[in-house]
Write an enzyme that holds these catalytic residues in place. Structure first.
Site, PDB file in Angstrom:
ATOM      1  N   CYS A   1       7.432   8.371  -4.968  1.00 28.05           N
ATOM      2  CA  CYS A   1       8.559   7.929  -4.136  1.00 28.05           C
ATOM      3  C   CYS A   1       9.672   7.413  -5.028  1.00 28.05           C
ATOM      4  O   CYS A   1       9.728   6.238  -5.364  1.00 28.05           O
ATOM      5  CB  CYS A   1       8.126   6.836  -3.153  1.00 28.05           C
ATOM      6  SG  CYS A   1       9.482   6.255  -2.100  1.00 28.05           S
TER       7      CYS A   1
ATOM      8  N   GLU B   1       1.106  12.290   1.434  1.00 30.72           N
ATOM      9  CA  GLU B   1       0.551  10.925   1.364  1.00 30.72           C
ATOM     10  C   GLU B   1       1.434  10.066   0.484  1.00 30.72           C
ATOM     11  O   GLU B   1       2.000  10.550  -0.498  1.00 30.72           O
ATOM     12  CB  GLU B   1      -0.871  10.989   0.796  1.00 30.72           C
ATOM     13  CG  GLU B   1      -1.576   9.636   0.639  1.00 30.72           C
ATOM     14  CD  GLU B   1      -1.382   9.010  -0.729  1.00 30.72           C
ATOM     15  OE1 GLU B   1      -1.786   7.836  -0.914  1.00 30.72           O
ATOM     16  OE2 GLU B   1      -0.809   9.678  -1.629  1.00 30.72           O
TER      17      GLU B   1
ATOM     18  N   ARG C   1      -7.045  -0.764   1.465  1.00 31.29           N
ATOM     19  CA  ARG C   1      -6.060   0.177   0.917  1.00 31.29           C
ATOM     20  C   ARG C   1      -5.336   0.880   2.058  1.00 31.29           C
ATOM     21  O   ARG C   1      -5.878   1.777   2.706  1.00 31.29           O
ATOM     22  CB  ARG C   1      -6.748   1.190   0.014  1.00 31.29           C
ATOM     23  CG  ARG C   1      -5.797   2.069  -0.811  1.00 31.29           C
ATOM     24  CD  ARG C   1      -6.568   3.056  -1.660  1.00 31.29           C
ATOM     25  NE  ARG C   1      -5.711   3.734  -2.614  1.00 31.29           N
ATOM     26  CZ  ARG C   1      -5.438   3.313  -3.843  1.00 31.29           C
ATOM     27  NH1 ARG C   1      -5.985   2.182  -4.268  1.00 31.29           N
ATOM     28  NH2 ARG C   1      -4.647   3.984  -4.656  1.00 31.29           N
TER      29      ARG C   1
ATOM     30  N   ARG D   1      -2.369   3.298   3.328  1.00 30.05           N
ATOM     31  CA  ARG D   1      -1.501   4.385   2.897  1.00 30.05           C
ATOM     32  C   ARG D   1      -0.925   5.088   4.116  1.00 30.05           C
ATOM     33  O   ARG D   1      -1.537   5.117   5.190  1.00 30.05           O
ATOM     34  CB  ARG D   1      -2.268   5.398   2.030  1.00 30.05           C
ATOM     35  CG  ARG D   1      -2.674   4.839   0.658  1.00 30.05           C
ATOM     36  CD  ARG D   1      -1.456   4.576  -0.203  1.00 30.05           C
ATOM     37  NE  ARG D   1      -1.777   4.143  -1.540  1.00 30.05           N
ATOM     38  CZ  ARG D   1      -1.896   2.869  -1.916  1.00 30.05           C
ATOM     39  NH1 ARG D   1      -1.738   1.897  -1.032  1.00 30.05           N
ATOM     40  NH2 ARG D   1      -2.155   2.568  -3.184  1.00 30.05           N
TER      41      ARG D   1
END
Length: 336
Positions: free
Chosen positions: A77, A124, A167, A169
């Site tokens: 990103c 993702e 976690r 995502r």
């Protein structure tokens, strides 16, 4: 065509976590791209080097990529610059979503989707992508994908349901056929514990030195007195851990395993692999430092597998015309 083998390409492939999940869903990888040489070493040891391209994705010619059904990628990103629409209007310049993604690695996804027109994509990224730049970055990503004719579905998923790690995502899925209605599947609640992934015999090199352990304790106390939450993470082995990061190689302080009668220890690379849902058959040919970076940057394989199977079921519910990878290769060979 129902119950057929769907092909996919693996972009920004890392060590192949997304590939593992899609292969478990019955799909076939036909082309891979990665730029990091150490990640490539791990990838090739586990998957071979057929149809693997070690290169900057920006330098890849579209004609090098074979026909495929699903584009997969955990793209980096990079910051998105958002130019003012009114200024571009005054200069009679384009200001569509696609224009605003140029210069970023995400634009390479748009470039490949626009030219190859696969049936679907699977992307993702970190949870914060949705909030980056007050939501404008995410709006650009969504708009760019819709602008080239794809639907867009997304969901933030916490992997702690299937691995002992907190976690979160964001997963993005879309289809060329906008009549397809996709629903993210429910993630089974397994709630495994850290102790489930630990080795019984661990080398002493993973135990913190007195110097490092004292430093970490003083650092945590300093921030506690200041009212901050910073500090090491000593894990309750009957619960789940913090998020494994690519910086774990520095001191391992975010996830430390308590030990009776001695200082806590870091996770081993194999334990990090298990924390991400990789099977023990997955080979780790690189140094501990590189392994920590690679697993910290990877995906949780069981989550990808669950989503991939749902995506495949959705595509199988829609009759379609397609050219198989093997047929496409034969056609290309016949003209050489």
């Amino acid at each position: 065509m129902r119950n057929s083998v769907f092909t996919f390409i693996d972009l920004f492939a890392g060590i192949g976590g997304i590939r593992l999940g899609f292969e478990k869903a019955g799909c076939q990888c036909v082309w891979t791209n990665e730029i990091n040489q150490y990640a490539t070493e791990t990838y090739k040891v586990n998957f071979g080097d057929r149809d693997f391209v070690l290169n900057d994705i920006k330098k890849v010619d579209i004609v090098e990529i074979p026909v495929f059904d699903i584009l997969c990628g955990g793209f980096p990103c990079q910051p998105f610059s958002i130019a003012g629409v009114s200024k571009k209007n005054s200069l009679n310049m384009p200001h569509g979503f696609e224009d605003e993604t140029q210069g970023t690695l995400f634009y390479e996804i748009i470039r490949i989707l626009r030219e190859k027109r696969p049936a679907a994509f699977f992307l993702e990224n970190v949870k914060n992508l949705k909030r980056h730049d007050n939501g404008r970055t995410f709006a650009i990503i969504k708009g760019a994908l819709e602008d080239i004719g794809y639907s867009f579905y997304y969901k933030v998923i916490n992997a702690k349901l299937v691995v002992p790690q907190n976690r979160e995502r964001i997963f993005m899925i879309g289809f060329k056929d906008k009549t397809i209605d996709f629903c993210f599947p429910e993630i089974p609640t397994i709630n495994p514990k850290i102790k489930d992934i630990l080795d019984k015999d661990v080398h002493e090199k993973y135990t913190l030195t007195d110097h490092l352990w004292n430093y970490l304790q003083k650092y945590a106390e300093k921030h506690r007195l200041a009212g901050n939450g910073f500090g090491f993470g000593l894990v309750d082995v009957n619960k789940y851990s913090r998020t494994l990061s690519a910086r774990y190689y520095k001191d391992g302080s975010e996830i430390l395993i308590p030990q009776k009668g001695k200082n806590p220890r870091r996770l081993t690379p194999r334990e990090c692999a298990r924390l991400q849902g990789f099977p023990d058959s997955f080979k780790i040919p690189v140094s501990d430092t590189q392994a920590y970076k690679q697993f910290g940057n990877s995906v949780v394989v069981p989550i990808v597998e669950i989503l991939a199977k749902s995506l495949v079921r959705t595509l199988n519910d829609k009759p379609r015309r397609r050219v198989s990878y093997s047929t496409e290769r034969q056609m290309s060979m016949s003209f050489t």
